[in-house]
Motif scaffolding. Structure first.
Motif, short mmCIF file in Angstrom:
data_model
loop_
_atom_site.label_atom_id
_atom_site.label_comp_id
_atom_site.label_asym_id
_atom_site.label_seq_id
_atom_site.Cartn_x
_atom_site.Cartn_y
_atom_site.Cartn_z
N GLY A 236 63.32 2.89 45.81
CA GLY A 236 64.12 3.46 44.72
C GLY A 236 63.74 4.92 44.16
O GLY A 236 62.88 5.39 45.04
N ASP A 237 64.79 5.49 43.43
CA ASP A 237 64.40 6.74 43.07
C ASP A 237 65.22 6.95 41.64
O ASP A 237 65.81 6.03 41.30
N ASN A 238 64.59 7.85 41.00
CA ASN A 238 65.31 8.12 39.78
C ASN A 238 65.01 9.71 39.47
O ASN A 238 64.36 10.29 39.92
N ALA A 239 66.04 10.22 38.68
CA ALA A 239 66.13 11.77 38.57
C ALA A 239 66.77 12.04 37.07
O ALA A 239 67.64 11.16 36.82
N MET A 240 66.75 13.26 36.72
CA MET A 240 67.32 13.57 35.43
C MET A 240 68.94 14.10 35.95
O MET A 240 69.93 13.76 35.16
N HIS A 241 69.16 14.56 37.15
CA HIS A 241 70.45 14.94 37.57
C HIS A 241 70.95 14.07 38.89
O HIS A 241 70.05 13.89 39.79
N PHE A 242 72.16 13.60 38.95
CA PHE A 242 72.54 12.78 39.84
C PHE A 242 72.51 13.37 41.27
O PHE A 242 72.00 12.60 42.32
N ALA A 243 72.74 14.74 41.24
CA ALA A 243 72.58 15.21 42.80
C ALA A 243 71.12 15.55 43.19
O ALA A 243 70.86 15.67 44.30
N ASP A 244 70.23 15.18 42.46
CA ASP A 244 68.88 15.20 42.91
C ASP A 244 68.23 13.80 43.37
O ASP A 244 67.19 13.61 43.89
N LEU A 245 69.10 12.60 43.14
CA LEU A 245 69.00 11.41 43.78
C LEU A 245 68.77 11.37 45.19
O LEU A 245 69.59 12.10 46.04
#
Length: 291
Positions: free
Chosen positions: A47-56
């Motif tokens: 999985g992954d998480n990020a503040m900005h969708f573009a950084d996923l």
């Protein structure tokens, strides 16, 4: 597969007139896959998480990686017990920083409930290890300007060239320890270990017989004593190469000795993997012949 989106507004107000309001977003996605071959079954997740969708990481890459992990661990078996090098994949090597955050927490220190309570100013890692908390890196979830007690967050080097330089405190623990708050009332920000000098492949290349760990099973260590024991999955290393998948094994040691033996690779990726691949020699492995 699981996906999550959150839009959060964090507001702090003090009786002295200080106020701050900070909106932010959080995106996360996780995939869990099961593989089957004959009667054998195994599972894997990513999985992954990020503040900005573009950084996923892309959904396709997350699903592909989870599926690969599940297939790779098919027909995994134990190995014989022994003392050997253990290499921690950067996907799970951040657990070592997690143990460090517990051990240098100000409350644990003043209550003397950590094996590092007397270690300030002493060498706890090799000289090539530096560990930093930086709450001012753009676009990362750990970034902030103040903690929950309105103490200014700042970049702090907690371990410099292997030496522990500070404990992480809030107002209460700082007062108990006779110091000032480091701004950690709500935990750490972007806490990371700087890169080493060699690649992950080079860390593995001179291991004649050892383990490459990709997943943990069960609870973590005893932070008071530093005693460490965890079930793991991963791959056998033979003559510098990953060979067959392994499971139903336990690795053990003591965090004080493990920290002193850590060798970091150079594959840090802050915001994704805040710790590079790590190698720790001389760990005890309990396998198929363990009683």
């Amino acid at each position: 597969a699981q996906t999550c989106y959150q839009k959060i507004t964090r507001s702090l107000f003090t009786s002295e007139g200080f106020e701050i309001t900070a909106p932010f977003t959080c995106y996360s996605v996780y995939a869990h896959c099961t593989a089957k071959r004959g009667e054998e079954m195994s599972s894997g997740g990513f999985g992954d998480n990020a503040m900005h969708f573009a950084d996923l990481v892309s959904f396709e890459e997350i699903g592909r990686t989870a599926g690969k992990f599940a297939v790779q661990l098919l027909e995994a078996k134990p190995i014989s017990s022994g003392v050997m090098p253990v290499v921690f994949s950067r996907m799970i090597s951040g657990s070592m920083l997690g143990h460090l955050t517990q051990a240098i927490n100000g409350e644990s220190v003043y209550k003397k409930r950590t094996f590092l309570k007397e270690s300030l100013g002493k060498r706890i890692f090799p000289h090539n290890v530096t560990i930093i908390d930086d709450p001012h890196i753009p676009r990362l979830l750990g970034s902030d300007v103040v903690d929950d007690e309105c103490v200014r967050r700042r970049k702090i080097t907690f371990v410099k060239n292997g030496i522990l330089t500070a404990f992480a405190t809030n107002l209460k623990s700082a007062a108990k320890l006779g110091t000032v708050s480091t701004g950690h009332a709500n935990g750490f920000g972007n806490f990371y270990m700087e890169n080493g000098k060699v690649s992950a492949e080079e860390l593995i290349a001179d291991v004649k017989y050892g383990l490459y760990v990709t997943d943990f099973i069960g609870e973590g260590p005893n932070i008071i004593t530093g005693d460490y024991s965890r079930g793991v999955k991963g791959f056998l290393i033979e003559n510098g190469r990953l060979t067959r998948p392994v499971q139903e094994i336990t690795i053990a040691g003591n965090l004080a000795e493990m920290f002193q033996s850590i060798q970091p690779a150079n594959d840090l990726e802050i915001g994704k993997y805040n710790t590079p691949t790590l190698r720790i020699d001389g760990m005890v492995v309990a396998g198929e012949d363990a009683e």
